[in-house]
Design a protein around this motif. Structure first.
Motif, PDB file in Angstrom:
ATOM      1  N   ILE A   1       0.754  -1.425   0.594  1.00 33.26           N
ATOM      2  CA  ILE A   1       0.141  -0.284   0.026  1.00 33.26           C
ATOM      3  C   ILE A   1       0.561   1.552  -0.270  1.00 33.26           C
ATOM      4  CG2 ILE A   1      -1.824   1.045   0.984  1.00 33.26           C
ATOM      5  CD1 ILE A   1      -3.012  -1.134   1.817  1.00 33.26           C
ATOM      6  N   LEU A   2       1.593   1.143   0.667  1.00 32.27           N
ATOM      7  CA  LEU A   2       2.717   2.624   0.748  1.00 32.27           C
ATOM      8  C   LEU A   2       3.586   2.571  -0.282  1.00 32.27           C
ATOM      9  CD1 LEU A   2       3.327   2.320   4.140  1.00 32.27           C
ATOM     10  CD2 LEU A   2       2.463   4.262   3.358  1.00 32.27           C
ATOM     11  N   SER A   3       3.989   1.671  -0.625  1.00 28.56           N
ATOM     12  CA  SER A   3       4.825   1.466  -2.067  1.00 28.56           C
ATOM     13  C   SER A   3       4.014   2.418  -2.824  1.00 28.56           C
ATOM     14  CB  SER A   3       5.529   0.252  -2.100  1.00 28.56           C
ATOM     15  OG  SER A   3       6.551   0.162  -1.160  1.00 28.56           O
ATOM     16  N   ALA A   4       2.886   1.695  -3.031  1.00 29.60           N
ATOM     17  CA  ALA A   4       2.115   2.567  -4.056  1.00 29.60           C
ATOM     18  C   ALA A   4       1.951   3.569  -4.350  1.00 29.60           C
ATOM     19  CB  ALA A   4       0.630   1.410  -4.394  1.00 29.60           C
ATOM     20  N   PHE A   5       1.154   4.397  -3.972  1.00 27.82           N
ATOM     21  CA  PHE A   5       1.188   5.700  -3.300  1.00 27.82           C
ATOM     22  C   PHE A   5       2.809   6.214  -2.843  1.00 27.82           C
ATOM     23  CE2 PHE A   5      -1.933   3.462  -0.763  1.00 27.82           C
ATOM     24  CZ  PHE A   5      -3.504   4.146  -2.091  1.00 27.82           C
ATOM     25  N   LEU A   6       3.450   5.868  -2.485  1.00 27.89           N
ATOM     26  CA  LEU A   6       5.140   6.805  -2.161  1.00 27.89           C
ATOM     27  C   LEU A   6       5.532   6.614  -3.829  1.00 27.89           C
ATOM     28  CD1 LEU A   6       5.706   6.300   1.186  1.00 27.89           C
ATOM     29  CD2 LEU A   6       4.591   7.885   0.484  1.00 27.89           C
ATOM     30  N   ARG A   7       5.644   5.371  -3.822  1.00 26.70           N
ATOM     31  CA  ARG A   7       6.314   5.306  -5.770  1.00 26.70           C
ATOM     32  C   ARG A   7       5.882   7.010  -6.352  1.00 26.70           C
ATOM     33  NH1 ARG A   7       5.047   0.673  -6.608  1.00 26.70           N
ATOM     34  NH2 ARG A   7       7.744  -0.374  -5.910  1.00 26.70           N
ATOM     35  N   ASN A   8       4.340   6.492  -6.376  1.00 25.78           N
ATOM     36  CA  ASN A   8       4.774   8.209  -7.248  1.00 25.78           C
ATOM     37  C   ASN A   8       4.101   9.453  -6.961  1.00 25.78           C
ATOM     38  OD1 ASN A   8       3.570   5.760  -9.732  1.00 25.78           O
ATOM     39  ND2 ASN A   8       2.136   4.655  -8.174  1.00 25.78           N
ATOM     40  N   ARG A   9       4.263   9.574  -5.469  1.00 23.78           N
ATOM     41  CA  ARG A   9       3.925  10.816  -4.833  1.00 23.78           C
ATOM     42  C   ARG A   9       3.226  11.472  -4.774  1.00 23.78           C
ATOM     43  NH1 ARG A   9       9.576  12.587  -3.647  1.00 23.78           N
ATOM     44  NH2 ARG A   9      10.800  10.957  -4.867  1.00 23.78           N
ATOM     45  N   ILE A  10       1.981  10.371  -4.126  1.00 17.17           N
ATOM     46  CA  ILE A  10       1.264  10.643  -3.785  1.00 17.17           C
ATOM     47  C   ILE A  10       0.727  10.780  -1.887  1.00 17.17           C
ATOM     48  CG2 ILE A  10      -1.708  10.439  -3.564  1.00 17.17           C
ATOM     49  CD1 ILE A  10      -0.985   8.226  -5.838  1.00 17.17           C
ATOM     50  N   PRO A  11       0.758  11.612  -1.212  1.00 17.26           N
ATOM     51  CA  PRO A  11       0.980  12.351  -0.095  1.00 17.26           C
ATOM     52  C   PRO A  11      -0.429  10.979   0.741  1.00 17.26           C
ATOM     53  CG  PRO A  11       0.723  14.298  -1.439  1.00 17.26           C
ATOM     54  CD  PRO A  11       0.131  13.304  -2.322  1.00 17.26           C
ATOM     55  N   VAL A  12       0.489   9.916   1.978  1.00 19.33           N
ATOM     56  CA  VAL A  12      -0.556   9.874   2.699  1.00 19.33           C
ATOM     57  C   VAL A  12      -0.136  10.284   4.233  1.00 19.33           C
ATOM     58  CG1 VAL A  12      -0.592   7.525   3.256  1.00 19.33           C
ATOM     59  CG2 VAL A  12       0.784   7.803   0.677  1.00 19.33           C
ATOM     60  N   THR A  13      -1.028  10.694   4.399  1.00 18.54           N
ATOM     61  CA  THR A  13      -1.598  10.135   5.781  1.00 18.54           C
ATOM     62  C   THR A  13      -1.972   9.119   6.300  1.00 18.54           C
ATOM     63  OG1 THR A  13      -2.319  12.863   5.935  1.00 18.54           O
ATOM     64  CG2 THR A  13      -2.835  11.485   7.674  1.00 18.54           C
ATOM     65  N   VAL A  14      -1.213   8.406   7.578  1.00 17.52           N
ATOM     66  CA  VAL A  14      -1.374   7.532   8.649  1.00 17.52           C
ATOM     67  C   VAL A  14      -2.009   7.521   9.511  1.00 17.52           C
ATOM     68  CG1 VAL A  14      -0.190   4.937   9.001  1.00 17.52           C
ATOM     69  CG2 VAL A  14       0.925   6.306   7.008  1.00 17.52           C
ATOM     70  N   LEU A  15      -3.150   6.148   9.960  1.00 14.84           N
ATOM     71  CA  LEU A  15      -3.754   6.488  10.868  1.00 14.84           C
ATOM     72  C   LEU A  15      -3.588   5.103  11.586  1.00 14.84           C
ATOM     73  CD1 LEU A  15      -7.250   8.673   9.778  1.00 14.84           C
ATOM     74  CD2 LEU A  15      -4.526  10.010  11.021  1.00 14.84           C
ATOM     75  N   TYR A  16      -4.222   5.104  13.110  1.00 17.32           N
ATOM     76  CA  TYR A  16      -3.677   3.942  13.832  1.00 17.32           C
ATOM     77  C   TYR A  16      -4.850   2.924  13.004  1.00 17.32           C
ATOM     78  CZ  TYR A  16       0.642   4.207  16.523  1.00 17.32           C
ATOM     79  OH  TYR A  16       1.820   4.676  16.872  1.00 17.32           O
ATOM     80  N   GLY A  17      -6.456   3.581  13.165  1.00 21.09           N
ATOM     81  CA  GLY A  17      -7.566   2.724  13.464  1.00 21.09           C
ATOM     82  C   GLY A  17      -7.387   1.596  14.611  1.00 21.09           C
ATOM     83  N   GLY A  18      -8.873   0.301  14.305  1.00 24.52           N
ATOM     84  CA  GLY A  18      -8.802  -0.462  15.602  1.00 24.52           C
ATOM     85  C   GLY A  18      -7.646  -1.335  15.655  1.00 24.52           C
ATOM     86  N   GLY A  19      -7.420  -1.689  17.251  1.00 27.55           N
ATOM     87  CA  GLY A  19      -6.932  -3.556  17.155  1.00 27.55           C
ATOM     88  C   GLY A  19      -7.349  -3.796  18.195  1.00 27.55           C
ATOM     89  N   TYR A  20      -6.856  -4.831  18.814  1.00 24.40           N
ATOM     90  CA  TYR A  20      -8.001  -5.635  20.222  1.00 24.40           C
ATOM     91  C   TYR A  20      -7.599  -7.340  19.969  1.00 24.40           C
ATOM     92  CZ  TYR A  20     -11.326  -2.419  18.193  1.00 24.40           C
ATOM     93  OH  TYR A  20     -12.087  -1.235  17.672  1.00 24.40           O
ATOM     94  N   ASN A  21      -6.309  -7.268  20.054  1.00 30.42           N
ATOM     95  CA  ASN A  21      -5.340  -8.156  20.299  1.00 30.42           C
ATOM     96  C   ASN A  21      -5.373  -9.081  21.796  1.00 30.42           C
ATOM     97  OD1 ASN A  21      -2.649 -10.006  20.027  1.00 30.42           O
ATOM     98  ND2 ASN A  21      -3.000  -9.218  18.579  1.00 30.42           N
ATOM     99  N   ARG A  22      -5.520 -10.158  21.570  1.00 31.76           N
ATOM    100  CA  ARG A  22      -5.473 -10.863  22.816  1.00 31.76           C
ATOM    101  C   ARG A  22      -4.207 -11.357  23.709  1.00 31.76           C
ATOM    102  NH1 ARG A  22      -8.561 -13.932  18.892  1.00 31.76           N
ATOM    103  NH2 ARG A  22     -10.969 -14.377  19.714  1.00 31.76           N
ATOM    104  N   THR A  23      -3.271 -10.434  22.999  1.00 33.40           N
ATOM    105  CA  THR A  23      -1.711 -10.904  23.637  1.00 33.40           C
ATOM    106  C   THR A  23      -1.914  -9.552  24.294  1.00 33.40           C
ATOM    107  OG1 THR A  23      -0.672 -10.462  21.959  1.00 33.40           O
ATOM    108  CG2 THR A  23      -0.719 -13.431  22.460  1.00 33.40           C
ATOM    109  N   SER A  24      -0.843  -9.678  25.240  1.00 36.55           N
ATOM    110  CA  SER A  24      -0.593  -8.185  25.498  1.00 36.55           C
ATOM    111  C   SER A  24       0.922  -7.556  24.536  1.00 36.55           C
ATOM    112  CB  SER A  24       0.824  -8.283  27.332  1.00 36.55           C
ATOM    113  OG  SER A  24       0.720  -7.522  27.452  1.00 36.55           O
ATOM    114  N   GLU A  25       0.307  -6.432  24.146  1.00 33.98           N
ATOM    115  CA  GLU A  25       1.194  -5.458  24.115  1.00 33.98           C
ATOM    116  C   GLU A  25       1.340  -5.942  22.378  1.00 33.98           C
ATOM    117  OE1 GLU A  25       5.767  -5.472  24.747  1.00 33.98           O
ATOM    118  OE2 GLU A  25       4.324  -4.291  26.092  1.00 33.98           O
TER     119      GLU A  25
END
Length: 283
Positions: free
Chosen positions: A237-261
């Motif tokens: 995903i990131l290579s597709a945009f950055l290679r073509n000089r399309i600016p990207v803002t990255v946000l975390y989104g969700g995550g609820y993993n069963r293991t610590s950290e």
């Protein structure tokens, strides 16, 4: 909630980022929030007046800190979008609250940081074309609803079809996976459909809600991706945009993993990949 602090510490301890690289922000002004959210809803959050049903739908108890924390997250995303346009990529070490609607919050999302940031960009850069790429395991229903009538915005969401939210909204492009989709099948669906989206929409900025809940150990994601699968997702995903000089803002989104950290490590990996590719393509 610990994932935000823990992932930040991991990034600094591993040397991926320096403490001085992280910009602390204040809460967004209320007039910024009003560009998307109803005044009555904002007042309910500010005054802590959600009833029990509304709190259950949101998934969070109201408190004096909820308004400040949520509006600070909005401001971080807003500033990250402007920074990405200037520098090619920027990351909010939170964000992606895609279940928030104009008049209510749900699914742990109070204010829709993505929609608010886009409205802010449009005021300062009329005509800007923004693509929201949402790879969180759950559909970005609030974002799709708020931005549905905006021809300058393309909302893309790939998510489990039979999972939360039970009622889906209509994104510009929705890609539904089966429950417990394996990595190879998921990645094929993702890369094929995202390429099709880019064939019909040329963005000036991409806002990517990465998501850590695609991992097989996540409690709510209902996907079966490994750490390597997620790293492959991030890389392509990131290579597709950055290679073509399309600016990207990255946000975390969700995550609820069963293991610590576990969730924090996935977010850390995404930022690590972003930093490496930014050094490769933007310097």
């Amino acid at each position: 909630m610990d994932k935000f602090r823990v992932s930040k510490d991991m990034l600094i301890d591993s040397g991926v980022v320096r403490g001085e690289d992280i910009v602390e922000v204040r809460a967004a002004d209320q007039h910024v929030l009003r560009r998307v959210h109803d005044e009555s809803y904002l007042q309910k959050i500010y005054l802590g007046r959600l009833d029990r049903k509304e709190q259950l739908k949101l998934g969070l108890p109201v408190s004096g800190r909820l308004f400040e924390r949520s509006s600070t997250e909005v401001e971080a995303t807003r500033q990250a979008c402007h920074a990405a346009l200037e520098e090619g990529i920027a990351i909010c070490l939170a964000g992606g609250t895609h279940h928030a609607f104009r008049e209510h919050g749900e699914g742990y999302c109070v204010f829709n940081d993505v929609a608010i940031a886009i409205k802010d960009l449009q005021l300062k850069r009329p005509g800007i074309r923004v693509m929201v790429v949402d790879t969180d395991a759950h559909q970005g229903n609030g974002t799709a609803s708020i931005l549905a009538d905006d021809p300058k915005v393309f909302t893309y969401s790939i998510h489990v079809g039979k999972n939360y939210p039970s009622r889906k909204e209509v994104s510009t492009m929705d890609v539904e996976t089966v429950r417990y989709v394996e990595g190879e099948m998921y990645l094929k669906q993702l890369f094929t459909s995202l390429a099709a989206a880019l064939d019909v929409f040329s963005p000036d900025l991409v806002i990517w809600i990465a998501g850590a809940d695609n991992h097989r150990n996540d409690r709510f994601g209902q996907m079966m991706l490994s750490v390597k699968d997620l790293q492959r997702r991030d890389e392509v995903i990131l290579s597709a945009f950055l290679r073509n000089r399309i600016p990207v803002t990255v946000l975390y989104g969700g995550g609820y993993n069963r293991t610590s950290e576990g969730t924090a490590k996935i977010h850390r990996n995404t930022v690590t990949t972003a930093k490496r590719l930014a050094d490769r393509f933007l310097k």
